[in-house]
Every structure is written in C-alpha cells, then in structure tokens.
Scaffold this motif. Sequence first.
Motif, mmCIF file in Angstrom:
data_model
loop_
_atom_site.group_PDB
_atom_site.id
_atom_site.type_symbol
_atom_site.label_atom_id
_atom_site.label_comp_id
_atom_site.label_asym_id
_atom_site.label_seq_id
_atom_site.Cartn_x
_atom_site.Cartn_y
_atom_site.Cartn_z
ATOM 1 N N LYS A 62 0.837 -1.213 0.000
ATOM 2 C CA LYS A 62 0.000 0.000 0.000
ATOM 3 C C LYS A 62 0.874 1.266 0.000
ATOM 4 O O LYS A 62 0.541 2.250 -0.654
ATOM 5 N N GLN A 100 3.059 2.014 -3.576
ATOM 6 C CA GLN A 100 2.388 2.269 -4.858
ATOM 7 C C GLN A 100 2.995 3.480 -5.576
ATOM 8 O O GLN A 100 3.230 4.514 -4.959
ATOM 9 N N PRO A 124 0.921 6.507 -12.646
ATOM 10 C CA PRO A 124 -0.017 7.583 -12.995
ATOM 11 C C PRO A 124 -1.289 7.587 -12.130
ATOM 12 O O PRO A 124 -1.786 8.664 -11.789
ATOM 13 N N ARG A 179 -0.966 9.196 -8.702
ATOM 14 C CA ARG A 179 -0.752 10.647 -8.875
ATOM 15 C C ARG A 179 -1.991 11.322 -9.452
ATOM 16 O O ARG A 179 -2.006 12.537 -9.634
ATOM 17 N N LEU A 211 -10.290 -0.249 -14.912
ATOM 18 C CA LEU A 211 -10.791 -0.697 -13.601
ATOM 19 C C LEU A 211 -9.698 -0.602 -12.530
ATOM 20 O O LEU A 211 -9.948 -0.119 -11.417
ATOM 21 N N LEU A 212 -8.486 -1.040 -12.841
ATOM 22 C CA LEU A 212 -7.412 -0.994 -11.846
ATOM 23 C C LEU A 212 -7.032 0.453 -11.532
ATOM 24 O O LEU A 212 -6.732 0.786 -10.378
ATOM 25 N N THR A 213 -7.078 1.311 -12.562
ATOM 26 C CA THR A 213 -6.785 2.731 -12.327
ATOM 27 C C THR A 213 -7.831 3.344 -11.391
ATOM 28 O O THR A 213 -7.493 4.045 -10.428
ATOM 29 N N GLU A 214 -9.105 3.069 -11.647
ATOM 30 C CA GLU A 214 -10.168 3.581 -10.760
ATOM 31 C C GLU A 214 -9.975 3.061 -9.343
ATOM 32 O O GLU A 214 -10.150 3.794 -8.363
ATOM 33 N N SER A 215 -9.632 1.787 -9.220
ATOM 34 C CA SER A 215 -9.466 1.186 -7.899
ATOM 35 C C SER A 215 -8.321 1.858 -7.135
ATOM 36 O O SER A 215 -8.439 2.128 -5.931
ATOM 37 N N ILE A 216 -7.226 2.153 -7.836
ATOM 38 C CA ILE A 216 -6.086 2.831 -7.183
ATOM 39 C C ILE A 216 -6.486 4.253 -6.791
ATOM 40 O O ILE A 216 -6.248 4.685 -5.661
ATOM 41 N N GLU A 225 -9.395 5.516 -6.142
ATOM 42 C CA GLU A 225 -10.320 5.495 -4.995
ATOM 43 C C GLU A 225 -9.610 5.163 -3.684
ATOM 44 O O GLU A 225 -9.896 5.745 -2.639
ATOM 45 N N MET A 226 -8.675 4.199 -3.750
ATOM 46 C CA MET A 226 -8.022 3.770 -2.510
ATOM 47 C C MET A 226 -7.216 4.889 -1.864
ATOM 48 O O MET A 226 -7.087 4.945 -0.651
ATOM 49 N N TYR A 227 -6.660 5.764 -2.683
ATOM 50 C CA TYR A 227 -5.728 6.767 -2.145
ATOM 51 C C TYR A 227 -6.327 8.175 -2.108
ATOM 52 O O TYR A 227 -5.635 9.106 -1.738
#
Lengths: 251, 251
Positions: free
Chosen positions: B208, B211, B214, B217, B240-245, B247-249
């Motif tokens: 976590k 990470q 792009p 950031r 999907l993975l970009t959205e997930s990242i 949202e997480m941060y």
Amino acid sequence: MKIVLIGSGNVAYHLAKAFHQNDVPLVQILGRNHEALEEIHAATGFPICTDWEKIENADIYIVAVKDNAIQECAQKIPNKKAWVLHTAGSVSYQEIPEGFQRGVLYPLQTFSKRKTLNYQEIPFFVETEKQEEAERVMQWASLLSSKVMYADENTRRQLHLSAVFACNFTNHLFTLAENICQQNNIPFEYLHPLIFETVDKIKTLSPKDAQTGPAIRNDMPVIEQQLNTLTGRPKEIYQLLTESIIEMYKS
Amino acid sequence: MKIVLIGSGNVAYHLAKAFHQNDVPLVQILGRNHEALEEIHAATGFPICTDWEKIENADIYIVAVKDNAIQECAQKIPNKKAWVLHTAGSVSYQEIPEGFQRGVLYPLQTFSKRKTLNYQEIPFFVETEKQEEAERVMQWASLLSSKVMYADENTRRQLHLSAVFACNFTNHLFTLAENICQQNNIPFEYLHPLIFETVDKIKTLSPKDAQTGPAIRNDMPVIEQQLNTLTGRPKEIYQLLTESIIEMYKS
C-alpha cells in the motif's frame, strides 16, 4: 561537463544517488522542497538550492519534475545552448521549449525513497531531437547505467504503458491481497514465497506459459466460491481478470 | 510411516520432489498419466503405478489431484484407518469420504514443472477433522517444510483467494505487459529490473505504501493517453485498476 539536476521528488532523489554512486558530480540540485533537497544532500553531498535566481551555468540540465511542470521549469534555464533532458515516460521532448538541445532520459524503474538500488542495472532510454546527437547523450548516460538504449517517443510511451501493467497494477494486486489477509488476521508474509516465486519464474518462462490458478483451469466451482466472498472493486477486478485469463487460453 | 502420493500433475510432481529433497521416501506414486509419472520417477526414483488395483497399503495417502477428482480418488483407498489428506486450497476435508482420518495439507505456492524450488521455504497449511490430531500431522509435515501452520477451512480459503490476486492475476498482468512489448518489438527483458524491484519492495514496505504510477498521482493526461492506445480486455483492465487505485488513495 557540468550537470544540474532539477527536481526534489523520488526520481530526482534516485538520479542524484545514481550520479553519486558512479562518481559523476552534480554542480547543483535545484528544487522547491527544501526538506527533500536536504535529504538528497545528506545522501550525496551535492550542492542544493531552492532559489531559481541562483541556478548554476551547466552543459546539461536534467528536469526530473512532474510532467505538467516540465515546460515551466525548462523555460527558466538560462543557458540556451545547453542540453535539457526530461525524465518522463509519456511526455514528448517538445514539452521543452525550442532552442535548447532537447531530449529525454527515461529511467524505467519504480522509485520509492529509502530503497537502495543498483542503478547500473536500470534501463535508461534516451531520445534526442537531433538524431545525430543521440550517440553523445547515450555515451554520457552510460556513466550511470550499463543498459542505455535509444527509444523514440512511441516506443518510450509503450514501455511506460507496459510498465504500468507490470509494476503499478501488479503492486495494487499485492495491496488487495494484503487487505484480504488483514481482514482475516493472516500475516501477509505468508504470501511472500508465493510472490517471489511468481516473479522468479519470468527469468526462465514466458509469463504466458507460467500461468496457474483457477481461471486458466476454468475451475468454475472455485471461481464462484471466491467471487461470493468478495464485494466492490476487488470483486469487479476478480471477475474481469478471470474472464481475461479464460479468454486468452480457451483456444 | 508409509506414504502414498496420488496424482501426476504439477502439485504431485513438486510434492514428490519435496519428499525426495528431504529424504522422506514414498512407497508409491499412483496416477493416471503414465508419461507424467515417468517424469516424477526420473526426478525422485520413487515407485510409480497407474493401476488402482495395485495401490499400496500405507499410513498416509496424499491426494494431489484436481478438486473435482478428490472424492472419487479417496473412495478407492483401501485402508480405512489411514490418514487421507488432500492438497486443495478451496475444498473442505469433507470431500474425503467419512471414516478416514480426514485432513488437508495445502502448500501455498505456484507450481510449474521444470522449476526448482526450495520446499523448506514454502508455507504448508494443515487442517484435520479431529483437532486433537493436528499436532501429529503438523509434526510429520515439518519434515517437508520449516513453515507448517494450522489453518481452518475459512482461513485456507482466504489464503487461496489472496494468492489468486498476488500470484495468478499478477502473472496475467505480466503477460499483458509482455503482449504490449511484443506488439512494439520491445524485448520483455527490458521490464525485468522493474518487475524484480516491484517485488523486492514488499520485503521492506507494505505494498500500500509502495504504490507508484499515474493512477496514484491522479495523472489524467497520462491515464487518458494510455487508455487511448488500448482496446478490448487490456483497456477494461487498465480502466478498472486505475479507478481502484485512485479510490483507494483519494482520501
């Protein structure tokens, strides 16, 4: 050959350390964040500065700043005969104003602070506006790394894109796996040997041939059972990656 | 202590090698695929057999077959007083017929043939129907690995689920990255140092905190530029993975 490094983030930190490791002095590191610069100074001993008025005259300026700050920083460089190289994967050298000897020095690596790296092993991709100058820049860059290669803009963008899949997305999957462990009081360390082996395999096997798991076996009972324990983004990611694996291997 | 291994796939291959590496003989390896058994025999010297009529009498039977074949194979075991352990991550010990001393011996690893492994480092998770018997099985399993732990069914299923994220999905991302490289005549080896460093980081940092890229950031120009070069599943996965990242941060 006088070199000035512009930036104080992770890339600047590691480039400064790479120069230091290879006994190539920087005449100055110029950046906004005084605290971050102090950390670079402590690691390398190179002079640091936060005042653009005091920028040193140099032959090469390496602009290791956020993509959207490259243009503004480059504009402030006084010596219009200098080489100005940015370090971004997906930005054209044209982001640097015309007149300079423009180019790119893109290190293909993930940089986190306080992590020691062997810079000689990191691939550095060079591009120059004037192709005939490329050899000179590459020769100079080979002071930093034994793996210096030329890459035109499209190749560099594709390298960056594949790096996002292989590194940034991969690391996010590690984070999701860690979350599952934490929610179930399982030490994430239990997964370390599995993760190290997953990566070790690509030294000898194509990842396409190394694929294992429920998706490549089309193991619907396990896939459905695992989907039922997930919600939200992790569930969507499980579903999409499983479909992608099934489709890739079904023929 | 007589041990029979049932199966001829990747898990059986590596378990047989683990026994061999630790000087614990198997009295028999019983499986359907004669060619695969021959390969195991060549690697270990243990007796092999394809004929269920000739199954040896033993104290422990390890059933390392496909999930949906566990029940059928276990039913054929003649010695009803024996220990019968399957090796599946997401299957209950109840898949083994009642009457046996039932249990699970789950090695948390990705097994590809022709890849040498240090089995002492692989975590083995043990479950037994009768909890008071667990210690005996774990002691015996510690002949194979220095990392033997107890895990109830739910914990084992969650371990398996997190392993799918950390290993199977990760390897698929490597494959997608390799595809991008191949389409652009870029040697996949250029990405090796990046991938090794991505994994090396988790030795000292939580993924976590490690990470980069792009998405974390929230670098929309690069994200949109990269999305524009993708189509099909890789594009959906990128999105999907970009959205997930993000949202997480974002908080």
